[in-house]
Scaffold this motif. Structure first.
Motif, mmCIF file in Angstrom:
data_model
loop_
_atom_site.group_PDB
_atom_site.id
_atom_site.type_symbol
_atom_site.label_atom_id
_atom_site.label_comp_id
_atom_site.label_asym_id
_atom_site.label_seq_id
_atom_site.Cartn_x
_atom_site.Cartn_y
_atom_site.Cartn_z
ATOM 1 N N ALA A 87 -0.038 -6.715 4.198
ATOM 2 C CA ALA A 87 0.566 -5.904 3.137
ATOM 3 C C ALA A 87 1.774 -5.126 3.655
ATOM 4 O O ALA A 87 1.899 -4.850 4.852
ATOM 5 N N GLU A 88 2.615 -4.762 2.724
ATOM 6 C CA GLU A 88 3.786 -3.941 3.035
ATOM 7 C C GLU A 88 3.415 -2.473 2.860
ATOM 8 O O GLU A 88 2.680 -2.112 1.938
ATOM 9 N N ILE A 89 3.914 -1.625 3.750
ATOM 10 C CA ILE A 89 3.648 -0.188 3.664
ATOM 11 C C ILE A 89 4.799 0.472 2.930
ATOM 12 O O ILE A 89 5.970 0.307 3.292
ATOM 13 N N LYS A 90 4.486 1.225 1.892
ATOM 14 C CA LYS A 90 5.491 1.908 1.095
ATOM 15 C C LYS A 90 5.208 3.396 1.077
ATOM 16 O O LYS A 90 4.073 3.823 0.823
ATOM 17 N N SER A 91 6.223 4.208 1.363
ATOM 18 C CA SER A 91 6.091 5.660 1.281
ATOM 19 C C SER A 91 6.385 6.093 -0.147
ATOM 20 O O SER A 91 7.486 5.879 -0.661
ATOM 21 N N ASP A 92 5.368 6.662 -0.801
ATOM 22 C CA ASP A 92 5.451 7.049 -2.208
ATOM 23 C C ASP A 92 5.802 8.526 -2.305
ATOM 24 O O ASP A 92 5.102 9.385 -1.773
ATOM 25 N N GLU A 93 6.872 8.841 -3.005
ATOM 26 C CA GLU A 93 7.340 10.233 -3.110
ATOM 27 C C GLU A 93 6.278 11.144 -3.699
ATOM 28 O O GLU A 93 6.176 12.313 -3.329
ATOM 29 N N LEU A 94 5.473 10.624 -4.613
ATOM 30 C CA LEU A 94 4.422 11.427 -5.247
ATOM 31 C C LEU A 94 3.411 11.937 -4.228
ATOM 32 O O LEU A 94 2.812 13.000 -4.403
ATOM 33 N N ARG A 95 3.230 11.203 -3.139
ATOM 34 C CA ARG A 95 2.217 11.535 -2.138
ATOM 35 C C ARG A 95 2.755 12.426 -1.007
ATOM 36 O O ARG A 95 2.017 12.753 -0.087
ATOM 37 N N ILE A 142 0.852 -1.192 0.000
ATOM 38 C CA ILE A 142 0.000 0.000 0.000
ATOM 39 C C ILE A 142 0.886 1.238 0.000
ATOM 40 O O ILE A 142 1.886 1.307 0.716
ATOM 41 N N GLU A 143 0.515 2.199 -0.828
ATOM 42 C CA GLU A 143 1.319 3.398 -1.023
ATOM 43 C C GLU A 143 0.722 4.561 -0.240
ATOM 44 O O GLU A 143 -0.467 4.864 -0.367
ATOM 45 N N LEU A 144 1.561 5.192 0.577
ATOM 46 C CA LEU A 144 1.151 6.323 1.401
ATOM 47 C C LEU A 144 2.192 7.420 1.297
ATOM 48 O O LEU A 144 3.259 7.233 0.701
ATOM 49 N N GLY A 145 1.899 8.569 1.903
ATOM 50 C CA GLY A 145 2.869 9.636 1.986
ATOM 51 C C GLY A 145 3.755 9.444 3.203
ATOM 52 O O GLY A 145 4.104 8.318 3.569
ATOM 53 N N LEU A 146 4.096 10.538 3.880
ATOM 54 C CA LEU A 146 4.946 10.459 5.071
ATOM 55 C C LEU A 146 4.214 9.710 6.176
ATOM 56 O O LEU A 146 3.023 9.922 6.407
ATOM 57 N N LEU A 147 4.918 8.824 6.869
ATOM 58 C CA LEU A 147 4.291 7.942 7.853
ATOM 59 C C LEU A 147 4.361 8.479 9.279
ATOM 60 O O LEU A 147 3.642 8.004 10.156
ATOM 61 N N SER A 148 5.212 9.464 9.532
ATOM 62 C CA SER A 148 5.434 9.932 10.905
ATOM 63 C C SER A 148 4.418 10.948 11.429
ATOM 64 O O SER A 148 4.222 11.035 12.645
ATOM 65 N N PRO A 149 3.746 11.773 10.582
ATOM 66 C CA PRO A 149 2.801 12.744 11.128
ATOM 67 C C PRO A 149 1.687 12.078 11.932
ATOM 68 O O PRO A 149 1.267 10.963 11.630
ATOM 69 N N THR A 150 1.226 12.771 12.957
ATOM 70 C CA THR A 150 0.123 12.262 13.780
ATOM 71 C C THR A 150 -1.143 13.058 13.515
ATOM 72 O O THR A 150 -1.097 14.237 13.147
#
Length: 332
Positions: free
Chosen positions: A267-275, A207-215
């Motif tokens: 699923a694996e979590i992937k940080s997508d640069e586009l997002r 699954i493609e997401l943006g930055l994972l650290s923001p809360t």
């Protein structure tokens, strides 16, 4: 104020929160005029799925919030206004900021001017936790500085101050409802929770997401709607903003892991640069204080994150609901 038997205008009624608000207002016996965005398909958005039994006290008005004449026509005979219509996608605001000024600032101005002319009893203007930007302190209360970290948030700040000015200048009975990150059934795929759920339920192994650290402080949509209604009914506040928040936070990465647990996904979590947002535009932490709303109205959230996510996931699991989303693309 008792809303029962009032004639109520809801702008943005065809959208996510708006449709849930319309649903609850109808359930409680209100007469609702639903302002939906005019389109050549004659689509009423999420209201198209309402059963005929809910239409007896529902009037549909198709128009454009940017058109003052249309707004004035829609507001005729209405006693209370919930203004939710807005452009909300942050990535889209980066390359089309003019449309956000026209819709979010001018559209709100149109609502305020029409409400003043019509002697409306109360106007609830919808804000957003994005006006605060990255938290300078937590929990974020209503006195926290405003930070325009995206064109979207800048226009919402402008709309909020426009609403406050109409209270101060013309005694317009306005309240600014400021929900934190609302989620639930019908939410746009431009938000993170539907993005995660639709990718998982579509069987993706990454699954493609943006930055994972923001809360984020996540509020289930029925709790947000309850906050709106309590603010409309309360006589204790005018001309001010009031947060609708849970007082809890979770990172995007941990949120994705929780949803994977609830959907039995590996699923694996992937940080997508586009997002990814531009670095200075990313809001790294949102954790809201609901003390003001609690003191004014007694509001407390009825749904914790697990309960709200389970209800949301169940809605998306219905095939006809999931098929309305394009899980394979990045929704700007």
């Amino acid at each position: 104020m008792n809303l029962i038997n009032k004639k109520i205008l809801v702008t943005g009624a065809d959208g996510f929160i708006g449709s849930h608000l319309v649903e609850e207002l109808l359930r409680t016996g209100c007469d609702v005029k639903a302002f939906c965005c005019y389109n050549s398909f004659n689509s009423w958005g999420w209201l198209d799925g309402f059963s005929e039994s809910r239409h007896s006290n529902l009037e549909i008005f198709l128009g454009d919030i940017r058109d003052l004449n249309g707004v004035r026509t829609a507001m005729k005979d209405c006693e209370v206004v919930f203004h939710l219509a807005a452009l909300i996608a942050i990535p889209y605001s980066y390359h089309s900021p003019d449309s956000y000024v026209d819709t979010n600032v001018k559209g709100t101005l149109n609502i305020l001017q029409a409400a003043r002319d019509a002697n409306v009893e109360k106007v609830i203007v919808t804000s957003t936790s994005e006006v605060y930007g990255t938290a300078r302190y937590t929990p974020i209360d209503e006195d926290h500085p405003k930070q325009g970290q995206s064109p979207y948030s800048a226009t919402k700040i402008g709309a909020d101050y426009m609403a406050e000015s109409f209270y101060r200048s013309f005694d317009l009975p306005v309240v600014i409802a400021r929900p934190f990150n609302t989620y639930g059934p019908r939410q746009s795929a431009r938000a993170v929770i539907p993005t995660i759920i639709t990718q998982l339920l579509s069987g993706k192994d990454k699954i493609e997401l943006g930055l994972l650290s923001p809360t984020r402080d996540l509020v289930y949509v029925k709790d947000t709607v309850d906050g709106f209604l309590k603010l409309a009914e309360s006589d204790g506040v005018l001309g001010e903003a009031v947060n609708i928040a849970t007082g809890s936070e979770i990172s995007i990465g941990n949120l994705a892991k929780l949803i994977m647990t609830l959907t039995n996904s590996k699923a694996e979590i992937k940080s997508d640069e586009l997002r990814l947002r531009p670095q200075k535009s990313e809001v790294n932490r949102l954790l809201g204080s609901n003390a003001k709303l609690l003191n004014l109205t007694g509001w407390i959230p009825a749904y914790d994150l697990n309960a709200g996510l389970k209800k949301t996931i169940e809605w998306f699991k219905t095939r006809e609901n999931l098929e309305t989303y394009k899980a394979g693309i990045y929704n700007v």
